[in-house]
Every structure is written in C-alpha cells, then in structure tokens.
Design an enzyme around this catalytic site. Structure first.
Site, PDB file in Angstrom:
ATOM      1  N   GLU A 311       0.803  -1.238   0.000  1.00 17.60           N
ATOM      2  CA  GLU A 311       0.000   0.000   0.000  1.00 17.60           C
ATOM      3  C   GLU A 311       0.831   1.282   0.000  1.00 17.60           C
ATOM      4  O   GLU A 311       0.501   2.223   0.722  1.00 17.60           O
ATOM      5  CB  GLU A 311      -0.925   0.006   1.227  1.00 17.60           C
ATOM      6  CG  GLU A 311      -1.902  -1.140   1.233  1.00 17.60           C
ATOM      7  CD  GLU A 311      -2.707  -1.217   2.515  1.00 17.60           C
ATOM      8  OE1 GLU A 311      -3.886  -1.558   2.418  1.00 17.60           O
ATOM      9  OE2 GLU A 311      -2.168  -0.956   3.610  1.00 17.60           O
TER      10      GLU A 311
HETATM   11  C1  TNX Z   1      -4.390  -4.056   4.473  1.00 21.33           C
HETATM   12  S1  TNX Z   1      -2.722  -6.427   4.190  1.00 21.33           S
HETATM   13  C2  TNX Z   1      -3.149  -3.810   5.014  1.00 21.33           C
HETATM   14  C3  TNX Z   1      -3.028  -3.357   6.393  1.00 21.33           C
HETATM   15  C4  TNX Z   1      -4.367  -3.212   7.048  1.00 21.33           C
HETATM   16  C5  TNX Z   1      -5.270  -4.343   6.631  1.00 21.33           C
HETATM   17  C6  TNX Z   1      -6.594  -4.355   7.309  1.00 21.33           C
HETATM   18  C7  TNX Z   1      -1.678  -5.396   4.073  1.00 21.33           C
HETATM   19  C8  TNX Z   1      -0.424  -5.906   3.597  1.00 21.33           C
HETATM   20  N1  TNX Z   1      -1.978  -4.119   4.380  1.00 21.33           N
HETATM   21  O1  TNX Z   1      -2.305  -2.153   6.456  1.00 21.33           O
HETATM   22  O2  TNX Z   1      -4.179  -3.224   8.433  1.00 21.33           O
HETATM   23  O3  TNX Z   1      -5.473  -4.259   5.254  1.00 21.33           O
HETATM   24  O4  TNX Z   1      -7.329  -5.494   6.983  1.00 21.33           O
END
Ligand code: TNX
Length: 507
Positions: A311
């Site tokens: 992300e």
């Molecule tokens: C996605 S999964 C994220 C996290 C969040 C999560 C909540 C991932 C690698 N990144 O930053 O906490 O979703 O479900």
C-alpha cells in the site's frame, strides 16, 4: 450424528484411529523423556486437570503407567510424530518439533467424563502438508504486552503453527527498540490507533518473545514495513519521510470514520493507509534501513526479515521499485532472507530468493497475481494469505462488533473452504504455506484479538497442516472436531468467539 469426541483433533492428522476406550490420568502416571518436553507436558496437563504427573528419567524404573517421549528420525519426517495411547502413551517425534506436536495432539485427546480424566485410546501417525504455517499479529495499530504475546504463542503453537510474524512498525507507532535511532521508541512508540496508549518492546523483551516461541517451535518473523506505513518514523526523525500524500480513499474513509487526517511530524491516530513514505532519493534513508535491519537481524535467530512493501499508494512506481530492490538487497547483505507483501513483486530486480506474501483475493484482482508470480521467477516462493478467507481481522458477520469488511465477511466455513494452491497460476511447489494475519485497527485488547483469531485460526491451521484429500477434510467433520476445542480454550482463558456454526462441546 457425528459423536463430538469421535476424533477431537484439529488440525486433522495424516492418519488417525481414535477409539472409545481411555487411559485414565492420575498422579501415578509418570512422564519419561528429555526435561523440556516432559516439563511442558506435565505443566499443560496440570493446568487442564489439576493433576500433576510425576517425571522420571529414562534410566529410571519404567514399570507402571508411563507417557514416554522420544525422538527417532526413522519414525517420522520433519515435524512429524507417531502417537499411541493404550495401556501407556508413547510419542515418538521425527525431531524435537515433531515430539512437541505429538504432545499437542495428546492434549486434545485428554478428556473428562463421569469417571474422570483420560486420554482417548488412539493410534496416530502425523506430519504436516506445508512446511510454513504462520500467524501474524499487528502490534502497531494496537500494542500488546509481552505476556499477551506469550499467551498468543501458546494458543497458536497448540494448533501446530510454526511461524509468528510480528508487524512491528506502521503509521501509528514504532514498537521495537533500535539503539542507533533511539527516538523511534522514546518518541514514535507512544501512541496507537484511536489515541490508545502505545508501547514498545525493549531488546530484552523482544528476546523473551523469540525464545518463548522457539521453545514451542515457532520462528518469529519481524516486519519493518517500508517504504510506506512509515508515518511514525517521521514523528521521531522528520528528515527521513515525505509529507503525507492524501489520496481520495483516505479522505473519504477518514470522514466516514470521523478520524483525523495525517499531519507531518505529529502522531497519526487514524487507520487510513497509503499516505506515508520514506524519502527514496535520500541516502540517509538507506543508512537508516541498514541500521534497523542490522539490529533486527542481531535479535533474530530465524532466517527471515519482512520488509513490508504494501500500500505505498503515494509513491511513484519507479521510486517504489528502486527502494524495494535496495531494501531486499540490504536484508540479504545482513544474512537474512527477505519476505515482502506481494506488491514488491512489481519491481524487476528484487533480491533473488525473496519470499512473497500474497494478500489479494482468492480470485486475484488487477496486477496482484503477476506481482506474486515474479517472486517465483526470481527464485523465491510464496506464502498465501488471501484476505477474503485468511484475514483474521475480517468480521464474522456484518453485525460482529470487531473487525473490518473491506475483503469480505468471513464466517468460519468461508475461512475453511479454500485451497492454497488453487489461487495463483504458479507451480505447486512454489507455495510454501499459509499465514493468517490479524490486523489490530479495531482490537483494543488481547481479548478482542482472541475473539477474531479463535476459532478461525484453527481453520487455517488445518488447511496448512492436514492432507488435502483425507476423507475427514470436510466442513462437516471439521466443525464437529473444532467444537471439541472449547474446553481447552476455556481452560487457557482464551476469549474465543462461540460462532453459531459450530456445535461447541463443554468437555
Ligand atoms: C491491508 S494487508 C493492510 C493493512 C491493514 C489491513 C486491514 C496489508 C499488507 N496491508 O495495512 O491493516 O489491510 O485489513
């Protein structure tokens, strides 16, 4: 009707016959073997039953009823074991881990009826399907104490999980002492999501966790999330990070939740993602990454360091690629194997052998499958954590008070019904196993964590451990076997969710 105790075992063993008879448990039963597994077993039986068995060394008198614990590499493969309960109990591990798992199975065979406590007569030969069976705990959005993490290790190693991934750094707080950058903990660790108190592990505390896990055959995988999820670094060292990049999703979601937007240099208390990045074109960043990875490597007997990579929504792709290529190389240079979230597979030159962690859906969207496949092309492998089935922080139902729903609503059946090798188009051997992550945005206490993790972690444990094609590898069998874990979880004071799908038993 399936008898609740017909086979009270999760994960399902490779081959098992469990009979109706029992071997009674009393103080006269003696446990023979190496001190550590003997002591661990005696303690666990005492916690469950109040009966403290005695120990005797191998050369002692072997008359009477005994539980014998031995290791014989010819008897079972890595992490495997054989177990027989008749007049006595005999567990033979293929290695130390196998012996430990044999004792975890024995604890599930320990049952109370009107005549008292006994081990169900059985004959079991067992070994795991996947070498990697992981759980992840996010100690950043909310912080959990060492004692709480140790309890989590007990409960998950009992399901034969063998890796504990700790998500140690994120926008909301930095949770691990780094001597060369002391403000990470003196300043950037103090807060958590929603304004809750933060915290961090000193090096000594972190070692306690690692050693406790190792004694239960769990490898700790530390994650330092980079280049995004790094707002907290800027609270301590503003010169290392970019100004927040506010994407539309973050603005809308923050408004919906009534959460503040990130402000550079101030603690971030919301849980929006994708706004932060370290400075990719500043050499100081790589000095920082090298120092952190070096100090974390020193604390890590296990082979892996996770560098995150998820992300990074505000980071231009070319910059992201440059950064993750360098970051994976730094991990290798420090003698460890990098692990990264699947987005990192977008970069052509990631370090060879980097392991990818797939967190897309069971039907991959966008470029997720290609990114994941690139780890395999680079000589690495994949851990499967599909968010719509394996994420422990999704709600069980729309009205469940804890958890999120972005990947779906995941009841126990949905958590159970998926196959790790059927998601991506890569050779089966590239899938080394499964990890079930618990993100802690909504879990303010370890009890909240336990509500989301148990029972669904047991579903992931069975998917990772049990043979794919066994006749009992069905939802109907699983729910009846899972039901029998309730009294074990009660004794351990685990605040599990009594999902209505499961016919829970009380002994
Ligand atoms: C996605 S999964 C994220 C996290 C969040 C999560 C909540 C991932 C690698 N990144 O930053 O906490 O979703 O479900």
């Amino acid at each position: 009707m399936v008898l609740p105790h017909s086979m009270p075992l999760v994960p399902l063993p490779l081959a098992a016959r469990v009979g109706d008879g029992r071997m009674p448990v009393s103080e006269a039963v003696r446990v023979i073997g190496d001190p550590r597994p003997v002591e661990q077993l005696i303690t666990a039986i005492a916690e469950r039953t109040g009966i403290r068995l005695s120990r005797s060394d191998r050369n002692g008198d072997s008359a009477g009823t005994v539980i014998s614990l031995t290791i014989d590499p010819d008897a079972a493969g890595p992490e495997g074991y054989t177990l027989t309960v008749g007049e006595s109990v005999e567990i033979v591990g293929g290695d130390e881990a196998g012996l430990f798992y044999g004792t975890r199975t024995l604890l599930q065979l320990l049952r109370q009826d009107d005549e008292g406590w006994g081990f169900l007569h059985s004959e079991i030969s067992d070994a795991p399907r996947f070498e990697r069976r992981g759980v992840m705990l996010d100690v950043t959005r909310h912080f959990f104490t060492v004692a709480e993490v140790l309890k989590f290790i007990d409960a998950t190693s009992a399901l034969k999980f063998n890796h504990l991934h700790l998500h140690l750094t994120d926008d909301q707080g930095w949770r691990i002492q780094i001597d060369s950058w002391p403000k990470l903990t003196t300043s950037a660790s103090q807060t958590a999501a929603g304004g809750d108190p933060g915290g961090f592990y000193s090096k000594a505390e972190y070692r306690t966790i690692v050693e406790y896990a190792a004694a239960r055959h769990m490898i700790v995988i530390p994650e330092i999330d980079l280049p995004g999820h790094t707002h907290a670094i800027g609270v301590a060292y503003p010169e290392l990070v970019e100004a927040p990049v506010l994407n539309d999703g973050l603005i809308a979601e923050s408004a919906r939740l009534g959460q503040p937007l990130p402000v550079q240099g101030e603690p971030y208390l919301g849980w929006g993602v994708g706004h932060s990045s370290v400075r990719i074109h500043d050499e100081r960043t790589y000095g920082f990454v090298r120092d952190v990875v070096r100090e974390i490597a020193e604390l890590t007997p296990g082979p892996y360091i996770h560098i995150g990579g998820d992300e990074s929504l505000g980071t231009p792709q070319a910059d992201f690629d440059v950064f993750v290529e360098r970051a994976t190389a730094i991990v290798v240079e420090q003698g460890k194997i990098p692990i990264a979230w699947h987005e990192v597979g977008a970069a052509a030159g990631i370090a060879e052998g980097t392991i990818g962690q797939y967190w897309g859906k069971t039907t991959p969207e966008g470029t997720h499958a290609e990114e994941a496949a690139h780890f395999v092309e680079r000589g690495g492998a994949l851990i499967m954590s599909p968010a719509d089935v394996a994420y422990l922080d999704m709600k069980y139902s729309d009205d469940f008070p804890l958890g999120l729903t972005w990947a779906g609503v995941v009841d126990v059946r949905r958590a159970y019904d998926w196959e790790p090798t059927a998601v991506l188009d890569v050779p089966e051997a590239a899938i080394i196993g499964v990890e079930a992550p618990l993100w802690s945005e909504t879990t303010r206490t370890i009890g909240d964590v336990e509500q989301l993790v148990f029972p669904r972690a047991a579903a992931q444990a069975e998917i990772a451990w049990s043979p794919r094609d066994a006749p009992e590898r069905t939802w109907e069998s699983f729910r009846a076997r899972l039901a029998t874990l309730a009294p074990l979880w009660e004794t351990a004071r685990i605040d599990f969710h009594r999902a209505e799908e499961i016919p829970w038993t009380d002994r």
